[in-house]
Scaffold this motif. Sequence first.
Motif, PDB file in Angstrom:
ATOM      1  N   GLY A 144       0.856  -1.156  -0.151  1.00 10.69           N
ATOM      2  CA  GLY A 144      -0.053  -0.019  -0.107  1.00 10.69           C
ATOM      3  C   GLY A 144       0.927   1.432   0.050  1.00 10.69           C
ATOM      4  N   VAL A 145       0.282   2.349   0.532  1.00  5.05           N
ATOM      5  CA  VAL A 145       0.898   3.569   0.324  1.00  5.05           C
ATOM      6  C   VAL A 145       0.734   4.215   2.091  1.00  5.05           C
ATOM      7  CG1 VAL A 145       0.642   3.919  -1.963  1.00  5.05           C
ATOM      8  CG2 VAL A 145      -1.217   4.998  -0.263  1.00  5.05           C
ATOM      9  N   VAL A 146       1.674   5.108   2.352  1.00  2.00           N
ATOM     10  CA  VAL A 146       1.671   5.926   3.587  1.00  2.00           C
ATOM     11  C   VAL A 146       1.848   7.392   3.128  1.00  2.00           C
ATOM     12  CG1 VAL A 146       2.706   6.146   5.749  1.00  2.00           C
ATOM     13  CG2 VAL A 146       2.705   4.001   5.111  1.00  2.00           C
ATOM     14  N   VAL A 147       0.774   8.017   3.710  1.00  2.00           N
ATOM     15  CA  VAL A 147       0.730   9.679   3.418  1.00  2.00           C
ATOM     16  C   VAL A 147       1.031  10.208   4.579  1.00  2.00           C
ATOM     17  CG1 VAL A 147      -0.626  11.441   2.837  1.00  2.00           C
ATOM     18  CG2 VAL A 147      -1.158   9.194   1.735  1.00  2.00           C
ATOM     19  N   ARG A 148       2.003  10.945   4.805  1.00  2.00           N
ATOM     20  CA  ARG A 148       2.536  11.641   5.922  1.00  2.00           C
ATOM     21  C   ARG A 148       2.259  12.907   6.007  1.00  2.00           C
ATOM     22  NH1 ARG A 148       6.958  14.047   8.540  1.00  2.00           N
ATOM     23  NH2 ARG A 148       7.263  13.353  10.390  1.00  2.00           N
ATOM     24  N   ASN A 193      -2.426   6.777  12.170  1.00  2.00           N
ATOM     25  CA  ASN A 193      -1.783   6.543  13.510  1.00  2.00           C
ATOM     26  C   ASN A 193      -2.010   5.350  14.194  1.00  2.00           C
ATOM     27  OD1 ASN A 193      -0.503   9.151  12.627  1.00  2.00           O
ATOM     28  ND2 ASN A 193      -0.579  10.068  14.663  1.00  2.00           N
ATOM     29  N   GLY A 194      -2.184   4.336  13.462  1.00  2.00           N
ATOM     30  CA  GLY A 194      -2.714   3.194  14.138  1.00  2.00           C
ATOM     31  C   GLY A 194      -4.061   2.789  14.565  1.00  2.00           C
ATOM     32  N   GLY A 219       0.419  14.781  15.881  1.00  2.00           N
ATOM     33  CA  GLY A 219       1.351  14.895  14.779  1.00  2.00           C
ATOM     34  C   GLY A 219       2.837  14.260  14.843  1.00  2.00           C
ATOM     35  N   PRO A 220       3.511  14.057  13.885  1.00  2.00           N
ATOM     36  CA  PRO A 220       3.112  13.814  12.472  1.00  2.00           C
ATOM     37  C   PRO A 220       2.028  12.805  12.344  1.00  2.00           C
ATOM     38  CG  PRO A 220       5.174  12.929  12.796  1.00  2.00           C
ATOM     39  CD  PRO A 220       4.849  13.571  14.037  1.00  2.00           C
ATOM     40  N   TYR A 221       1.055  13.047  11.367  1.00  2.00           N
ATOM     41  CA  TYR A 221       0.144  12.198  11.269  1.00  2.00           C
ATOM     42  C   TYR A 221       0.425  11.112   9.852  1.00  2.00           C
ATOM     43  CZ  TYR A 221      -2.449  15.659  13.714  1.00  2.00           C
ATOM     44  OH  TYR A 221      -2.469  16.541  14.729  1.00  2.00           O
ATOM     45  N   GLU A 222       0.308  10.039  10.067  1.00  2.00           N
ATOM     46  CA  GLU A 222       0.195   8.996   9.127  1.00  2.00           C
ATOM     47  C   GLU A 222      -0.658   8.288   8.660  1.00  2.00           C
ATOM     48  OE1 GLU A 222       3.645   6.287   9.821  1.00  2.00           O
ATOM     49  OE2 GLU A 222       5.107   7.953   9.417  1.00  2.00           O
ATOM     50  N   VAL A 223      -1.250   8.350   7.465  1.00  2.00           N
ATOM     51  CA  VAL A 223      -2.346   7.836   7.062  1.00  2.00           C
ATOM     52  C   VAL A 223      -2.031   6.508   5.971  1.00  2.00           C
ATOM     53  CG1 VAL A 223      -4.416   7.951   5.827  1.00  2.00           C
ATOM     54  CG2 VAL A 223      -3.482   9.781   6.914  1.00  2.00           C
ATOM     55  N   LEU A 263       2.604  -4.025   4.298  1.00  2.00           N
ATOM     56  CA  LEU A 263       2.150  -3.171   5.187  1.00  2.00           C
ATOM     57  C   LEU A 263       1.115  -4.033   5.871  1.00  2.00           C
ATOM     58  CD1 LEU A 263       2.232  -0.187   6.189  1.00  2.00           C
ATOM     59  CD2 LEU A 263       0.253   0.371   4.628  1.00  2.00           C
ATOM     60  N   THR A 264       1.157  -3.725   7.374  1.00  2.00           N
ATOM     61  CA  THR A 264       0.074  -4.556   8.194  1.00  2.00           C
ATOM     62  C   THR A 264      -0.565  -3.292   9.039  1.00  2.00           C
ATOM     63  OG1 THR A 264       1.696  -6.344   8.601  1.00  2.00           O
ATOM     64  CG2 THR A 264       0.009  -5.826  10.213  1.00  2.00           C
ATOM     65  N   LEU A 265      -1.918  -3.296   8.816  1.00  2.00           N
ATOM     66  CA  LEU A 265      -2.943  -2.678   9.489  1.00  2.00           C
ATOM     67  C   LEU A 265      -3.556  -3.389  10.796  1.00  2.00           C
ATOM     68  CD1 LEU A 265      -4.482  -0.633   6.702  1.00  2.00           C
ATOM     69  CD2 LEU A 265      -2.511  -0.063   7.929  1.00  2.00           C
ATOM     70  N   PRO A 266      -3.628  -2.742  11.961  1.00  2.00           N
ATOM     71  CA  PRO A 266      -4.247  -3.442  13.074  1.00  2.00           C
ATOM     72  C   PRO A 266      -5.930  -3.588  12.742  1.00  2.00           C
ATOM     73  CG  PRO A 266      -3.895  -1.423  13.664  1.00  2.00           C
ATOM     74  CD  PRO A 266      -3.206  -1.419  12.217  1.00  2.00           C
ATOM     75  N   ALA A 267      -6.468  -4.389  13.494  1.00  2.00           N
ATOM     76  CA  ALA A 267      -7.811  -4.337  13.575  1.00  2.00           C
ATOM     77  C   ALA A 267      -8.558  -3.238  14.287  1.00  2.00           C
ATOM     78  CB  ALA A 267      -8.383  -5.604  14.156  1.00  2.00           C
ATOM     79  N   ALA A 268      -9.765  -2.802  13.945  1.00  2.00           N
ATOM     80  CA  ALA A 268     -10.460  -1.854  14.837  1.00  2.00           C
ATOM     81  C   ALA A 268     -11.010  -2.382  16.206  1.00  2.00           C
ATOM     82  CB  ALA A 268     -11.552  -1.193  13.649  1.00  2.00           C
TER      83      ALA A 268
END
Length: 303
Positions: A144-148, A193-194, A219-223, A263-268
């Motif tokens: 994926g991508v990371v927008v900072r 931010n997780g 911040g900084p914010y990472e999407v 890229l690994t994204l956690p569960a909500a």
Amino acid sequence: MTERGGRAFTPDFLTELFRNPLDPGYAAAAEQRRRHEAAGRVVVGWRRSSVRMVSVLTLVALGFLLTVAYRQTVAAEPSRSEARAGLAAQIRQREAENAALTSQAERLRAEVTRQRDSALSGSAVARLRQLEAATGLGRVRGDGVVVRVADAPSNADAVTGAGGTNLGRVLDRDLQDIANALWSVGAEAISINGQRLTATSTIRAAGGAILVDFKPVIGPYEVSAIGPGQMGRRFEDSAAARLLRSVSEEYGMSFDFRGVDDLTLPAATEPQLRYATPAVEPTSPGPSSSGGGTSPSPSGGGR
């Protein structure tokens, strides 16, 4: 004047004029002026003394008030420091309790998942995992991508806040625009931010903080987003990316994005869903037909 023989002569007018050249009226006026000046000097002196006395009394009163205020401030400082330390300790305690409860919830969720997987068939488990990944309730992994984005340097005073508004500050709507743009270009999962985003997630501002699902992020914010390979190029051409680039160039906001492999994204967290149910209407007898017609409308007529 006298002559020999004892006769007396009064001085003539010229002699008297040269002897006393000043008219008696001028002399009287000069004397009166001197008396007024003397009285004025007395009044002015009294006024100056009164002003000086009032100034001294004012300074004494001001000094007394400042002394009393200082003594009260010094006397109350230990209690304020103790209250501040107590609040800080309570905050740390609540944070530790929250972290412990979060860890416990994660362990219980993992145990429920294991028990569920063991009770269901393979196809049902795979279907549930796909649904969890799509709804944000399951951990996902992929490219994926990371927008900072980050705030521009601020010239405002840290204590007084003077120095104007920082136009390069990241706002909640900036994160909303980024998330919506990533969804529109094919993102399958997004986190800020997780904090994993779901269909019920909110991105809001509360004072000077930004909340994602009512949890503050700083911040900084990472999407981070997981999606197809062309997602980064499509996001670069989006209106949100163009707007953030212009804000970055004009006001100094930090903005960049990059592609990330694996890229690994956690569960909500489990959403608190509420379901609306229709209210049961009380049964009431219908209008009587013995009257030979319908009941009139509240306005007295009908259409």
